[in-house]
Scaffold this motif. Sequence first.
Motif, PDB file in Angstrom:
ATOM      1  N   UNK A 149       0.824  -1.196   0.000  1.00  0.00           N
ATOM      2  CA  UNK A 149       0.000   0.000   0.000  1.00  0.00           C
ATOM      3  C   UNK A 149       0.868   1.260   0.000  1.00  0.00           C
ATOM      4  N   UNK A 150       1.990   1.239   0.737  1.00  0.00           N
ATOM      5  CA  UNK A 150       2.844   2.430   0.814  1.00  0.00           C
ATOM      6  C   UNK A 150       3.448   2.810  -0.536  1.00  0.00           C
ATOM      7  N   UNK A 151       3.561   1.845  -1.444  1.00  0.00           N
ATOM      8  CA  UNK A 151       4.142   2.142  -2.754  1.00  0.00           C
ATOM      9  C   UNK A 151       3.097   2.342  -3.840  1.00  0.00           C
ATOM     10  N   UNK A 152       1.805   2.294  -3.483  1.00  0.00           N
ATOM     11  CA  UNK A 152       0.789   2.544  -4.501  1.00  0.00           C
ATOM     12  C   UNK A 152       0.811   4.026  -4.885  1.00  0.00           C
ATOM     13  N   UNK A 153       0.099   4.353  -5.949  1.00  0.00           N
ATOM     14  CA  UNK A 153       0.252   5.661  -6.585  1.00  0.00           C
ATOM     15  C   UNK A 153      -0.682   6.734  -6.037  1.00  0.00           C
ATOM     16  N   UNK A 154      -0.151   7.964  -5.995  1.00  0.00           N
ATOM     17  CA  UNK A 154      -0.907   9.157  -5.601  1.00  0.00           C
ATOM     18  C   UNK A 154      -0.631  10.233  -6.643  1.00  0.00           C
ATOM     19  N   UNK A 155      -1.672  10.890  -7.119  1.00  0.00           N
ATOM     20  CA  UNK A 155      -1.534  11.970  -8.084  1.00  0.00           C
ATOM     21  C   UNK A 155      -1.189  13.253  -7.355  1.00  0.00           C
ATOM     22  N   UNK A 156      -0.170  13.961  -7.843  1.00  0.00           N
ATOM     23  CA  UNK A 156       0.248  15.234  -7.251  1.00  0.00           C
ATOM     24  C   UNK A 156      -0.142  16.358  -8.206  1.00  0.00           C
ATOM     25  N   UNK A 157      -0.882  17.341  -7.679  1.00  0.00           N
ATOM     26  CA  UNK A 157      -1.300  18.510  -8.454  1.00  0.00           C
ATOM     27  C   UNK A 157      -0.510  19.729  -7.993  1.00  0.00           C
ATOM     28  N   UNK A 158      -0.295  20.677  -8.913  1.00  0.00           N
ATOM     29  CA  UNK A 158       0.253  21.949  -8.459  1.00  0.00           C
ATOM     30  C   UNK A 158      -0.877  22.754  -7.836  1.00  0.00           C
ATOM     31  N   UNK A 159      -0.596  23.937  -7.354  1.00  0.00           N
ATOM     32  CA  UNK A 159      -1.656  24.676  -6.648  1.00  0.00           C
ATOM     33  C   UNK A 159      -2.749  25.181  -7.581  1.00  0.00           C
ATOM     34  N   UNK A 160      -2.547  25.051  -8.891  1.00  0.00           N
ATOM     35  CA  UNK A 160      -3.578  25.377  -9.876  1.00  0.00           C
ATOM     36  C   UNK A 160      -4.372  24.138 -10.294  1.00  0.00           C
ATOM     37  N   UNK A 161      -4.202  23.047  -9.545  1.00  0.00           N
ATOM     38  CA  UNK A 161      -4.918  21.785  -9.770  1.00  0.00           C
ATOM     39  C   UNK A 161      -4.552  21.120 -11.088  1.00  0.00           C
ATOM     40  N   UNK A 162      -3.324  21.314 -11.553  1.00  0.00           N
ATOM     41  CA  UNK A 162      -2.843  20.649 -12.758  1.00  0.00           C
ATOM     42  C   UNK A 162      -1.912  19.503 -12.353  1.00  0.00           C
ATOM     43  N   UNK A 163      -2.043  18.326 -12.962  1.00  0.00           N
ATOM     44  CA  UNK A 163      -1.180  17.196 -12.598  1.00  0.00           C
ATOM     45  C   UNK A 163       0.273  17.482 -12.945  1.00  0.00           C
ATOM     46  N   UNK A 164       1.166  17.228 -11.986  1.00  0.00           N
ATOM     47  CA  UNK A 164       2.589  17.445 -12.228  1.00  0.00           C
ATOM     48  C   UNK A 164       3.431  16.206 -11.966  1.00  0.00           C
ATOM     49  N   UNK A 165       2.860  15.214 -11.280  1.00  0.00           N
ATOM     50  CA  UNK A 165       3.687  14.068 -10.905  1.00  0.00           C
ATOM     51  C   UNK A 165       2.797  12.949 -10.363  1.00  0.00           C
ATOM     52  N   UNK A 166       3.334  11.748 -10.367  1.00  0.00           N
ATOM     53  CA  UNK A 166       2.717  10.628  -9.663  1.00  0.00           C
ATOM     54  C   UNK A 166       3.752  10.168  -8.649  1.00  0.00           C
ATOM     55  N   UNK A 167       3.350  10.046  -7.392  1.00  0.00           N
ATOM     56  CA  UNK A 167       4.275   9.660  -6.342  1.00  0.00           C
ATOM     57  C   UNK A 167       3.708   8.491  -5.553  1.00  0.00           C
ATOM     58  N   UNK A 168       4.440   8.046  -4.564  1.00  0.00           N
ATOM     59  CA  UNK A 168       3.988   6.934  -3.731  1.00  0.00           C
ATOM     60  C   UNK A 168       3.161   7.456  -2.557  1.00  0.00           C
ATOM     61  N   UNK A 169       2.389   6.566  -1.947  1.00  0.00           N
ATOM     62  CA  UNK A 169       1.609   6.918  -0.758  1.00  0.00           C
ATOM     63  C   UNK A 169       2.546   7.394   0.346  1.00  0.00           C
ATOM     64  N   UNK A 170       3.651   6.702   0.501  1.00  0.00           N
ATOM     65  CA  UNK A 170       4.622   7.058   1.543  1.00  0.00           C
ATOM     66  C   UNK A 170       5.071   8.512   1.394  1.00  0.00           C
ATOM     67  N   UNK A 171       5.434   8.903   0.181  1.00  0.00           N
ATOM     68  CA  UNK A 171       5.896  10.278  -0.072  1.00  0.00           C
ATOM     69  C   UNK A 171       4.745  11.273   0.094  1.00  0.00           C
ATOM     70  N   UNK A 172       3.561  10.917  -0.371  1.00  0.00           N
ATOM     71  CA  UNK A 172       2.411  11.822  -0.280  1.00  0.00           C
ATOM     72  C   UNK A 172       2.057  12.102   1.181  1.00  0.00           C
ATOM     73  N   UNK A 173       2.071  11.069   2.022  1.00  0.00           N
ATOM     74  CA  UNK A 173       1.755  11.265   3.438  1.00  0.00           C
ATOM     75  C   UNK A 173       2.817  12.137   4.097  1.00  0.00           C
ATOM     76  N   UNK A 174       4.070  11.965   3.692  1.00  0.00           N
ATOM     77  CA  UNK A 174       5.134  12.816   4.215  1.00  0.00           C
ATOM     78  C   UNK A 174       4.916  14.271   3.803  1.00  0.00           C
ATOM     79  N   UNK A 175       4.530  14.502   2.549  1.00  0.00           N
ATOM     80  CA  UNK A 175       4.236  15.867   2.090  1.00  0.00           C
ATOM     81  C   UNK A 175       3.103  16.481   2.906  1.00  0.00           C
ATOM     82  N   UNK A 176       2.072  15.679   3.193  1.00  0.00           N
ATOM     83  CA  UNK A 176       0.962  16.158   4.029  1.00  0.00           C
ATOM     84  C   UNK A 176       1.449  16.512   5.435  1.00  0.00           C
TER      85      UNK A 176
END
Length: 199
Positions: A1-28
């Motif tokens: 689950x930690x390596x599954x995919x999360x979509x990353x948007x810029x602050x204008x809601x445009x897709x800029x990257x796909x990252x892992x759950x682990x990285x996304x939770x860290x960003x949060x």
Amino acid sequence: MLNSAVLVLNRNYQPVHVTSVKRAVLLLYLGVAKAIDSQYRLYEFDDWAALSATTAHDSISTVDRRIRVPRVVVLSAYEYLPRGRVRFSRLNIYARDHDTCQYCARQLPRSELNLDHVMPRSQGGKTSWENVVCSCVPCNLRKGGRTPEQAAMKLLRTPVRPRWTPFFRGASRRVTYREWLPFLNLADASYWNVELLDD
């Protein structure tokens, strides 16, 4: 689950990257990004973690709680779109052509595919996005060193250089989630495609 995919948007809601759950939770957790739910509401880490405890979605465990996996996060400060260029490679040609022979339309395992120069090199054809397609071995042998017209074969579609998207960064990753759809295909997402009128 930690390596599954999360979509990353810029602050204008445009897709800029796909990252892992682990990285996304860290960003949060660091406050660099916010999670977004299906109603387009934004959540900081503590609010997301509290919300997560009451829902039955994919989740991860921490020492003292379960946290719902965010499938889309919005960066708080980043507003740019990456200037990406899709690398010309066998993997990316297969990805562009969806692992499908461009002559007979059969979708095959990559081990049964190869690349074909539409205009053969022997006739001056270049090795480029616009001249190389995915082909099955039988079609490639049938075509030989001829153009499709000379071999009486028809291309499914004219080959073009693909536009960079966050998914071409890792072309083999095709997993998408329902939560991603409003941000990926803006032409089909009626909510985001409504023409705004000036008052």
